[in-house]
Design a protein around this motif. Structure first.
Motif, PDB file in Angstrom:
ATOM      1  N   MET A  47       0.843  -1.196   0.000  1.00 37.45           N
ATOM      2  CA  MET A  47       0.000   0.000   0.000  1.00 37.45           C
ATOM      3  C   MET A  47       0.884   1.254   0.000  1.00 37.45           C
ATOM      4  SD  MET A  47      -2.464   1.226   3.106  1.00 37.45           S
ATOM      5  CE  MET A  47      -1.232   1.326   4.401  1.00 37.45           C
ATOM      6  N   SER A  50       2.699   1.576  -3.308  1.00 30.16           N
ATOM      7  CA  SER A  50       1.904   1.881  -4.497  1.00 30.16           C
ATOM      8  C   SER A  50       1.550   3.372  -4.585  1.00 30.16           C
ATOM      9  CB  SER A  50       0.629   1.033  -4.530  1.00 30.16           C
ATOM     10  OG  SER A  50      -0.288   1.539  -3.604  1.00 30.16           O
ATOM     11  N   ALA A  51       1.691   4.096  -3.480  1.00 27.73           N
ATOM     12  CA  ALA A  51       1.430   5.534  -3.549  1.00 27.73           C
ATOM     13  C   ALA A  51       2.587   6.271  -4.220  1.00 27.73           C
ATOM     14  CB  ALA A  51       1.191   6.095  -2.147  1.00 27.73           C
ATOM     15  N   TYR A  62       8.486   8.680   0.691  1.00 33.97           N
ATOM     16  CA  TYR A  62       7.293   7.868   0.478  1.00 33.97           C
ATOM     17  C   TYR A  62       6.065   8.760   0.422  1.00 33.97           C
ATOM     18  CZ  TYR A  62      10.281   3.900   1.023  1.00 33.97           C
ATOM     19  OH  TYR A  62      11.279   2.986   0.812  1.00 33.97           O
ATOM     20  N   LYS A  63       5.480   8.806  -0.769  1.00 32.64           N
ATOM     21  CA  LYS A  63       4.393   9.765  -0.979  1.00 32.64           C
ATOM     22  C   LYS A  63       3.133   9.410  -0.198  1.00 32.64           C
ATOM     23  CE  LYS A  63       3.941  11.427  -5.071  1.00 32.64           C
ATOM     24  NZ  LYS A  63       4.136  12.006  -6.386  1.00 32.64           N
ATOM     25  N   PHE A  64       3.049   8.169   0.227  1.00 30.89           N
ATOM     26  CA  PHE A  64       1.884   7.740   0.992  1.00 30.89           C
ATOM     27  C   PHE A  64       1.614   8.678   2.179  1.00 30.89           C
ATOM     28  CE2 PHE A  64       0.113   5.304   4.565  1.00 30.89           C
ATOM     29  CZ  PHE A  64      -1.069   4.863   3.987  1.00 30.89           C
ATOM     30  N   HIS A  67       0.489  13.677   2.382  1.00 32.93           N
ATOM     31  CA  HIS A  67      -0.649  14.587   2.521  1.00 32.93           C
ATOM     32  C   HIS A  67      -1.004  14.881   3.971  1.00 32.93           C
ATOM     33  CE1 HIS A  67      -1.196  14.624  -1.690  1.00 32.93           C
ATOM     34  NE2 HIS A  67      -1.286  13.301  -1.738  1.00 32.93           N
ATOM     35  N   GLY A 118      -5.756   4.179   5.077  1.00 33.00           N
ATOM     36  CA  GLY A 118      -5.110   3.727   3.844  1.00 33.00           C
ATOM     37  C   GLY A 118      -5.452   2.276   3.550  1.00 33.00           C
ATOM     38  N   ASP A 121      -8.948   1.861   2.215  1.00 31.46           N
ATOM     39  CA  ASP A 121      -9.025   2.186   0.789  1.00 31.46           C
ATOM     40  C   ASP A 121      -8.326   1.130  -0.061  1.00 31.46           C
ATOM     41  OD1 ASP A 121     -10.345   4.428   1.482  1.00 31.46           O
ATOM     42  OD2 ASP A 121      -8.632   5.798   1.256  1.00 31.46           O
ATOM     43  N   PHE A 122      -7.161   0.715   0.429  1.00 38.67           N
ATOM     44  CA  PHE A 122      -6.362  -0.225  -0.361  1.00 38.67           C
ATOM     45  C   PHE A 122      -7.098  -1.545  -0.555  1.00 38.67           C
ATOM     46  CE2 PHE A 122      -2.293  -2.783  -0.927  1.00 38.67           C
ATOM     47  CZ  PHE A 122      -1.980  -2.206  -2.148  1.00 38.67           C
ATOM     48  N   THR A 125      -8.860  -1.872  -3.729  1.00 37.36           N
ATOM     49  CA  THR A 125      -8.147  -1.912  -5.005  1.00 37.36           C
ATOM     50  C   THR A 125      -7.833  -3.356  -5.372  1.00 37.36           C
ATOM     51  OG1 THR A 125      -5.957  -1.858  -4.005  1.00 37.36           O
ATOM     52  CG2 THR A 125      -7.010   0.273  -4.430  1.00 37.36           C
TER      53      THR A 125
END
Ligand SMILES: Nc1ncnc2c1ncn2[C@@H]1O[C@H](COP(=O)(O)OP(=O)(O)OP(=O)(O)O)[C@@H](O)[C@H]1O
Ligand SMILES: [Mg+2]
Length: 631
Positions: A47, A50-51, A62-64, A67, A118, A121-122, A125
């Motif tokens: 997870m 994948s971000a 790590y962009k996860f 935000h 996360g 949501d993941f 997917t």
């Protein structure tokens, strides 16, 4: 109406994601997509991965996390690369409880929350899909159905390793509902949801005397024993503890170190062996990430206690320090304000920045390297360039203390001070001075600040104040330059009139009084000095300009502000130097004349239109800068 449509299409999407089939159908899925059978830790890692991952001078970002969590890129990198990644590869760290250690309000709960949200949501997917034995209260992994003696073969064929034993409940269901035919057992896709208690759990200890271990592990439901005849009948067991519900996903263990020991022992075998025991019931296999959080003091006293050694060795401690970058701290405040009820109050530019400067200063440690004071360190950490320091120096500074950022002022304190000021004074707009004052006043009532710290903090407030003074002055000067071109032309015309009179040995006439005056030597020199023209060279310079003007005139060209490069430079420099005086006079006069009033209004308009002030904060700023310049 739009929202209703969205709800409907969301429902349709959800419907599409559902899947149900037999165990043999599930095996078909696994043939193509073996990753569907991944472990909980591996899912968490994927997870995060994948971000997206960005590479920045040798570090991974790590962009996860980006935000919600600001300024902690290095800690997040460590967390992923020393825990999640190896855990995903089934290395030993997976068997440890992840303990986030950091100061109050440093973002630990935020971090846990984004992992939970996360995962929810993941799980929707394709990459993060999870399948479970249908109707199982612990959403057990269907692969547990495969008997141990066949698991090696399975691994050869599918490349998937199976861990964990089929739970007694599903073992019984297999016999009774499916007549032992594993291939017929129904499997369904599940979706994590903390609200629905699926795959995400939170355990929060309450009074140890009244809290039941069942909250964690589930328990025997005595009311059903009569029906099933025995306490060890799996149907008489309620799999509704947090550990049960969080199976396949993650469980947050709040206040773990404050918790009664008996709760912790269960975690020992869960983390080590992947199973836990409840009362007189068989071992229950579970696969989940356990995250706990604590602060440094609590952690120190925990490890100081020898009794905790076993548990301690089954934890992996990851520091979550405070952010140490001013610009990121500003973003934290902006985020917290957006989420609060003070979001409609006007916050003057630089307010949060100045508050952040103070906060960061309280978190930094004095370097033993002589030339770097805390203010410089603060700038360097925020990526500003400071004369005499390179990137290498910054890294060295960062390495100097491993516990930098573990103490100091927390972001919640700042936001609380801001909101209490706003509410108490019923303000509609707030500026840096208001906030600094409020931060200062609050220090007395801040529970965990010692007398020494308070001294230091007061000093930081005055440092932040000085920084603000500079920012404020620059801002106003910039706003004054709005009509810069115009002022430059006026000043140049004035200079040229004087130069002409000087060279012709004549007088100039005062445009207002008509009086005849000598050329203004002081004015001319003040401009020439800006570009280093000496007393001896001034005559030549002035004559050269006059020659240039007449050359222009002969060709019918107009000599203007851009016609003479060095003169232009001199005028510009002079204007900037002068601005200080203009600003000073304009901003501080109690009875401005028409011209000054016009100027003030222009400047205020610029501050509002271009720099984000409103009319009251712009007026306050001008008044303040006026008082500063008159000191
Ligand atoms: N580095 C950060 N990035 C983004 N937000 C942050 C950061 N540090 C703190 N915050 C914000 O500060 C507030 C407090 O954070 P949080 O509750 O996550 O802290 P905590 O470490 O769990 O604190 P406590 O020890 O009091 O439980 C939250 O609004 C959070 O968003
Ligand atoms: Mg918390």
């Amino acid at each position: 109406m739009d929202i209703l449509k969205k709800i409907q299409s969301y429902r349709e999407e959800e419907e599409k994601l559902k899947w149900e089939g037999t165990f043999s159908d599930y095996l078909e899925l696994l043939k193509e997509r073996p990753y569907l059978a991944q472990s909980a830790h591996s899912r968490v890692y994927n997870m995060i991965k994948s971000a997206g991952i960005e590479e920045e001078n040798g570090h991974h970002k790590y962009k996860f996390f980006e935000h919600e969590i600001y300024g902690l890129e290095d800690s997040m990198e460590k967390l992923v690369e020393e825990y999640f990644h190896p855990a995903a590869k089934r290395l030993d760290v997976r068997k440890r409880i992840l303990l986030l250690m950091g100061p109050v309000s440093g973002g630990k709960s935020t971090l846990v929350n984004i992992l939970k949200r996360g995962l929810e949501d993941f799980s929707h997917t394709d990459e993060g899909a999870i399948f479970a034995i249908k109707g199982c209260p612990m959403h057990e992994d269907p692969l547990h159905l495969i008997p141990h003696h066949l698991r090696a073969d399975f691994q050869d064929e599918y490349g998937i390793r199976i861990e964990g034993n089929l739970s007694p409940l599903n073992m019984m269901r297999l016999e009774e509902e499916y007549g032992g035919r594993i291939e017929d057992v129904l499997v369904e896709r599940i979706f994590f949801s903390e609200d629905k208690r699926c795959g995400i759990g939170t355990f929060s200890p309450s009074d140890p005397k009244s809290q039941d271990i069942a909250d964690l592990t589930g328990s025997i439901d005595f009311s059903t024993i009569a029906e099933y005849g025995s306490e060890s009948d799996p149907r008489a067991y309620r799999f509704d503890g947090e550990l049960n519900k969080a199976n396949r996903g993650m469980m947050e263990f709040q206040e773990m170190l404050k918790c009664d020991e008996k709760f912790l022992w269960h975690l020992l075998s869960l983390t080590q062996e992947g199973n836990f025991k409840a009362g007189r019931f068989a071992l229950i296999s579970a696969d989940e990430l356990i995250v706990a959080h604590t602060n440094e003091a609590e952690y120190r006293s925990f490890i100081a206690n020898k009794k905790n050694e076993a548990l301690h060795s089954r934890m992996i401690v990851m520091p979550v320090p405070y952010n140490l970058k001013v610009s990121q701290e500003e973003r934290i405040y902006e985020k917290m304000i957006r989420q609060s009820d003070i979001k409609d109050v006007h916050i003057a530019p630089h307010t949060l920045r100045v508050a952040a400067m103070f906060t960061i200063l309280t978190r930094l440690k004095d370097s033993t390297r002589g030339q770097v004071d805390l203010l410089k360190k603060m700038r360097l950490y925020d990526g500003e360039s400071v004369e005499g320091f390179s990137d290498v120096d910054v890294e060295e500074l960062q390495r100097e203390y491993s516990d930098e950022g573990m103490s100091g002022i927390d972001p919640r304190y700042v936001i609380n001070r801001i909101s209490s000021t706003i509410i108490k004074k019923e303000m509609t707009s707030i500026n840096a001075l208001d906030v600094l004052r409020s931060l200062k006043d609050g220090l007395d009532s801040h529970a965990s600040i010692s007398k020494d710290d308070k001294e230091r903090y007061l000093n930081f407030i005055s440092i932040a104040r000085k920084e603000y003074d500079e920012l404020a002055k620059k801002e106003v000067q910039k706003a004054f330059v709005y009509s810069y071109e115009e002022s430059a032309v006026t000043l140049m015309d004035n200079y040229l009139d004087n130069v002409e009179a000087y060279c012709n040995k004549s007088k100039i006439r005062d445009p207002l009084t008509g009086e005849e005056l000598n050329p203004d030597e002081k004015l001319m020199r003040s401009i020439e000095e800006q570009i280093g023209i000496s007393e001896n060279a001034k005559k030549a310079f002035r004559e050269e300009i006059l020659i240039r003007i007449s050359a222009y005139a002969r060709k019918g060209k107009k000599f203007d502000y851009h016609s003479h490069e060095r003169l232009r430079e001199a005028i510009q420099k002079k204007l900037f130097a002068d601005l200080k005086d203009i600003v000073k006079i304009t901003t501080s006069t109690k009875t401005p004349d028409e011209q000054q009033l016009k100027k003030m209004n222009e400047v205020i308009a610029t501050l509002i239109d271009e720099y984000g002030y409103n009319s009251s904060s712009a007026n306050e700023l001008l008044r303040y800068v006026g008082s500063l310049l008159n000191r």
